[in-house]
Design a protein around this motif. Structure first.
Motif, short mmCIF file in Angstrom:
data_model
loop_
_atom_site.label_atom_id
_atom_site.label_comp_id
_atom_site.label_asym_id
_atom_site.label_seq_id
_atom_site.Cartn_x
_atom_site.Cartn_y
_atom_site.Cartn_z
N ARG A 1 -29.30 -83.35 -8.31
CA ARG A 1 -29.83 -84.91 -8.50
C ARG A 1 -29.67 -84.89 -9.98
N GLU A 2 -30.20 -83.83 -10.91
CA GLU A 2 -30.21 -84.07 -12.27
C GLU A 2 -28.81 -84.32 -12.64
N ALA A 3 -27.51 -83.71 -12.14
CA ALA A 3 -26.38 -84.01 -12.53
C ALA A 3 -25.92 -85.32 -12.15
N ARG A 4 -26.66 -86.17 -11.43
CA ARG A 4 -26.22 -87.63 -11.32
C ARG A 4 -27.02 -88.36 -12.32
N MET A 5 -27.76 -87.93 -13.34
CA MET A 5 -28.32 -88.62 -14.11
C MET A 5 -27.35 -89.01 -15.51
N LYS A 6 -27.84 -89.81 -16.10
CA LYS A 6 -27.07 -90.20 -17.37
C LYS A 6 -27.36 -89.06 -18.46
N ALA A 7 -26.23 -88.87 -19.05
CA ALA A 7 -25.87 -87.73 -19.84
C ALA A 7 -26.99 -87.56 -21.02
N ASP A 8 -27.58 -88.44 -21.52
CA ASP A 8 -28.70 -88.58 -22.42
C ASP A 8 -30.27 -88.68 -21.65
N ALA A 9 -30.19 -88.72 -20.58
CA ALA A 9 -31.52 -89.36 -19.70
C ALA A 9 -32.38 -87.80 -20.03
N VAL A 10 -33.91 -88.26 -19.98
CA VAL A 10 -34.75 -87.21 -20.12
C VAL A 10 -35.76 -87.11 -18.99
N VAL A 11 -36.45 -85.81 -18.73
CA VAL A 11 -37.07 -85.75 -17.61
C VAL A 11 -38.66 -85.53 -18.33
N MET A 12 -39.73 -86.22 -17.39
CA MET A 12 -41.14 -86.28 -17.92
C MET A 12 -41.75 -85.84 -16.62
N HIS A 13 -43.03 -85.31 -17.04
CA HIS A 13 -44.15 -85.11 -15.89
C HIS A 13 -45.45 -85.02 -16.80
N PRO A 14 -46.59 -85.63 -15.93
CA PRO A 14 -47.73 -85.65 -16.68
C PRO A 14 -48.46 -84.21 -16.48
N GLY A 15 -48.01 -83.52 -15.53
CA GLY A 15 -48.88 -82.23 -15.29
C GLY A 15 -49.76 -82.14 -14.39
N PRO A 16 -50.48 -81.36 -13.97
CA PRO A 16 -49.67 -80.01 -13.56
C PRO A 16 -48.39 -80.25 -12.71
N ILE A 17 -47.54 -79.50 -12.70
CA ILE A 17 -46.28 -79.40 -11.89
C ILE A 17 -46.54 -78.60 -10.47
N ASN A 18 -45.94 -79.20 -9.57
CA ASN A 18 -45.91 -78.54 -8.35
C ASN A 18 -44.41 -77.99 -8.44
N ARG A 19 -43.87 -76.94 -8.79
CA ARG A 19 -42.73 -76.51 -9.07
C ARG A 19 -42.04 -76.12 -7.65
N GLY A 20 -40.90 -76.92 -7.63
CA GLY A 20 -40.05 -76.65 -6.34
C GLY A 20 -40.34 -77.84 -5.44
N VAL A 21 -41.47 -78.77 -5.74
CA VAL A 21 -41.75 -80.05 -4.67
C VAL A 21 -41.25 -81.03 -5.52
N GLU A 22 -41.94 -81.52 -6.83
CA GLU A 22 -41.52 -82.56 -7.54
C GLU A 22 -40.31 -82.45 -8.51
#
Length: 297
Positions: free
Chosen positions: A243-264
């Motif tokens: 899915r990241e590959a479908r994003m705009k070339a300069d788009a950024v990823v954010m998360h307020p934390g804590p991350i559930n890695r492998g889920v969100e």
């Protein structure tokens, strides 16, 4: 501004003024330890926290204040002490501000009516988390200069997210387009009336976004089953490498934390070049210094 209880109702010029003030509190800025020297800031957290409590602690110390860190664990709350009695007793020790997190929506608003010091909402139930929205907007402004015309896609458990609510108010006021995405069971009614667009198709929304903000699935607030499984959620709404590959070339990823890695978020995305998650944490200190300066100095 005496209290910071929420973002709803703030004007664009008010938000921009505070965010501009925060720039002076970035590393390398002028010394600010005189602003709260000799004063006390009380961190009063009825819920667990890593980033917000640590950030407010560092912000207060950077302004020269002493910090009282109070948590509900080991306190008289276990003996039946009420919220207002706790707040009044802490106020009696002399802080200029109470930074408060509580599991019940509206709790900081109640306390603000009964104490004389400043009250700063560090997250109340599923209502608002104003300082998180401000640091998120600050992070995007540092990248873009302006949010005008930008699209921010907020993905996940919007129903239980105080971060989503505060960000919706903040980002819209600053001129951004806000799109909310998630399972129908985790999308509250009325988002369109607040100015958000709503979709349940992450793959269709991703190419439009300048920033993708993933929200944590808050299982501790869910009194019933809103999802078949976290695996199903990750399949439909998790931000993975494909899915990241479908994003705009300069788009950024954010998360307020804590991350559930492998889920969100897949670990490769959370730690990848698009991620500004640790920038959010670093910027949080500067933004919270500005908040304390305005409310308590």
């Amino acid at each position: 501004m005496r209290h910071l209880l929420g973002i709803e109702g703030w004007r664009r010029d008010e938000l921009e003024s505070l965010l501009d003030r925060a720039k002076a509190h970035l590393p390398g800025g002028p010394d600010a330890t005189h602003l709260l020297r000799g004063r006390v800031v009380a961190n009063v957290f009825f819920e667990d926290s890593t980033r917000t409590r640590t950030s407010f602690h560092m912000a207060a110390k950077g302004l020269g204040a002493s910090v009282l860190n109070w948590t509900h664990t080991g306190s008289s709350v276990s003996k039946g002490e009420t919220l207002l009695d706790t707040a009044r007793n802490i106020e009696a020790t002399g802080p200029v501000a109470i930074v408060m997190r509580h599991r019940s929506s509206g709790a900081p608003h109640l306390v603000a009516k009964h104490v004389k010091c400043a009250v700063i909402n560090a997250g109340d139930g599923t209502h608002e988390h104003p300082s998180q929205a401000l640091l998120d907007a600050f992070t995007l402004r540092q990248r873009w200069g302006s949010l005008e015309g930008r699209t921010v896609l907020i993905v996940g458990d919007v129903l239980h997210s105080r971060v989503a609510r505060s960000n919706l108010h903040c980002l819209k006021a600053l001129g951004a387009r806000v799109v909310m995405c998630g399972p129908p069971t985790l999308m509250p009614p009325g988002l369109e009336a607040l100015g958000a667009e709503v979709t349940h198709n992450l793959d269709a929304a991703l190419p439009q976004a300048d920033a993708v903000m993933c929200l944590r699935i808050q299982l501790e607030r869910q009194g019933q089953a809103f999802l078949p499984s976290t695996r199903e959620y990750a399949r439909l709404f998790g931000l993975n490498a494909a899915r990241e590959a479908r994003m705009k070339a300069d788009a950024v990823v954010m998360h307020p934390g804590p991350i559930n890695r492998g889920v969100e978020l897949a670990p490769a995305v959370a730690d990848g070049p698009r991620s500004v998650i640790l920038e959010q944490v670093s910027n949080g200190v500067a933004v919270r210094r500005a908040i304390l300066e305005v409310c308590a100095a």
